[in-house]
Design an enzyme around this catalytic site. Structure first.
Site, short mmCIF file in Angstrom:
data_model
loop_
_atom_site.label_atom_id
_atom_site.label_comp_id
_atom_site.label_asym_id
_atom_site.label_seq_id
_atom_site.Cartn_x
_atom_site.Cartn_y
_atom_site.Cartn_z
N ARG A 147 0.82 -1.21 0.00
CA ARG A 147 0.00 0.00 0.00
C ARG A 147 0.85 1.26 0.00
O ARG A 147 0.55 2.24 -0.71
CB ARG A 147 -0.92 -0.01 1.22
CG ARG A 147 -1.94 1.11 1.26
CD ARG A 147 -3.03 0.89 0.23
NE ARG A 147 -2.77 1.53 -1.06
CZ ARG A 147 -3.25 1.10 -2.21
NH1 ARG A 147 -3.99 0.01 -2.26
NH2 ARG A 147 -2.98 1.72 -3.33
N LYS A 161 3.35 24.48 -3.61
CA LYS A 161 2.08 23.95 -3.12
C LYS A 161 2.09 22.42 -3.23
O LYS A 161 1.35 21.82 -4.02
CB LYS A 161 0.92 24.56 -3.89
CG LYS A 161 0.81 26.08 -3.68
CD LYS A 161 -0.28 26.68 -4.53
CE LYS A 161 -0.34 28.20 -4.34
NZ LYS A 161 -1.36 28.83 -5.19
N LYS A 205 7.01 38.59 -2.66
CA LYS A 205 5.62 38.74 -3.04
C LYS A 205 5.07 40.01 -2.41
O LYS A 205 5.81 40.78 -1.79
CB LYS A 205 4.83 37.50 -2.63
CG LYS A 205 5.34 36.24 -3.34
CD LYS A 205 4.40 35.06 -3.15
CE LYS A 205 4.89 33.86 -3.95
NZ LYS A 205 3.95 32.72 -3.87
N GLU A 252 7.16 39.49 -7.47
CA GLU A 252 5.78 39.38 -7.95
C GLU A 252 5.14 40.76 -8.05
O GLU A 252 5.30 41.58 -7.15
CB GLU A 252 4.99 38.50 -6.99
CG GLU A 252 3.49 38.43 -7.27
CD GLU A 252 2.75 37.78 -6.12
OE1 GLU A 252 2.66 36.55 -6.11
OE2 GLU A 252 2.29 38.52 -5.21
N ASP A 296 1.26 38.26 -11.69
CA ASP A 296 0.32 37.42 -10.95
C ASP A 296 -1.12 37.81 -11.24
O ASP A 296 -1.52 38.96 -11.05
CB ASP A 296 0.60 37.55 -9.45
CG ASP A 296 -0.21 36.56 -8.63
OD1 ASP A 296 -0.25 35.38 -9.00
OD2 ASP A 296 -0.79 36.98 -7.61
#
Length: 300
Positions: free
Chosen positions: A98, A149, A181, A215, A236
């Site tokens: 598994r 992510k 960012k 960004e 973005d």
């Protein structure tokens, strides 16, 4: 990036979760001397990824297990494709089953989805070349890249799977590059410094080998950021018309990356704007595992 030691660490951690005090079913039901042959087979179309996971997964549980791979990372697979054969003691084979399948299925799902995104980009670029009567290969192919992510603990595997599908890796983690960012810029300029001045000061203190990306979410931010000496500028959540304008404004002075809500339906149009990189979080955060099966034949 995907080393044997990294795979072993994930396998051991997964087994500690799945069988912390052993596999009581196999230990009670399966004779200690029983041996078996197992075949891992694809049950649907896709792109295989997980070669090292299958090889290392079984041998980490028991080095007596012999693993033969019939497919390599990046190979296309169809229903019924034999991916690997495992021969040896039945108990550890069943214990590892598994864990190995979970990881290989997820990696193959990522590779398969990435290949679909890459195909959409290639199709879009080919259409632009055809419309402008340019020889194939005239326009540089836009890179499809992953993001951070990823599933905690599985980043090396998931990013490796992206490359198996023809994609590229963005930075591996926070230690790899300077990437500012909107929240970083808000803090950086809180004292009244302009974005350009703040970026130039940052560049002055950075190692010369470190890449800097910033960004932006508006066209009017581009010139100030470029003046700060960035290597990559991320546009973005830009509309297509603004992406075209942004690429023209940058005019080769930095790598242009597009990001934000990219889907299979939109990536071709985004690639047609001329951006260099399109980062797609969905490659890893919204993927469906590919269906792989393991069937055992008992050996007497």
């Amino acid at each position: 990036m995907l080393t044997r030691s990294a795979v072993e660490a994930v396998i051991r951690s997964s087994l500690a979760e799945d069988a912390p005090w052993g596999d009581i079913t196999s230990e009670l039901v399966i004779p200690a001397e029983a041996t078996a042959t197992a075949t891992i087979t694809s049950r649907e179309d896709g792109v295989f990824a997980g070669e090292e996971v299958i090889r290392t997964g079984f041998t980490t549980v028991d080095p007596r297990l012999e693993v033969t791979l019939h497919m390599r990372d990046g190979d296309p697979i169809t229903p019924g494709t034999d991916i690997a054969t495992v021969i040896g003691p039945a108990r550890p084979l069943l214990t590892a089953e598994r864990t190995v399948l979970n990881l290989a299925q997820r990696m193959s799902g990522i590779a398969t989805l990435t290949a679909r995104y890459v195909a959409e980009v290639e199709k879009a670029v080919a259409e632009v070349e055809g419309a402008n009567k340019l020889p194939a290969g005239t326009i540089t192919r836009t890179r499809v890249a992953d993001t951070r992510k990823t599933t905690p603990g599985l980043r090396a595997m998931e990013k490796h799977a992206v490359t198996c599908g023809g994609g590229h890796n963005h930075r591996f983690g926070l230690s790899d590059a300077v990437m500012l960012k909107d929240n970083h810029l808000a803090v950086l300029t809180a004292g009244g410094a302009t974005v350009t001045h703040a970026l130039r000061e940052l560049r002055r203190h950075m190692p010369h080998t470190t890449h800097m990306e910033v960004e932006v979410d508006r066209l009017d931010q581009i010139e100030d950021v470029l003046a700060g000496g960035v290597d990559t500028i991320m546009l973005d959540n830009f509309a297509l018309a603004d992406l075209i304008s942004g690429v023209a404004m940058v005019d080769g002075r930095a790598i242009v990356e597009a990001s934000g809500g990219v889907t299979l339906e939109t990536i071709g149009k985004i690639a047609s704007t001329g951006v260099d990189v399109i980062s797609v979080g969905a490659l890893t955060h919204s993927v469906r595992a590919l269906d792989l099966g393991l069937d055992i034949a008992v050996r007497q």
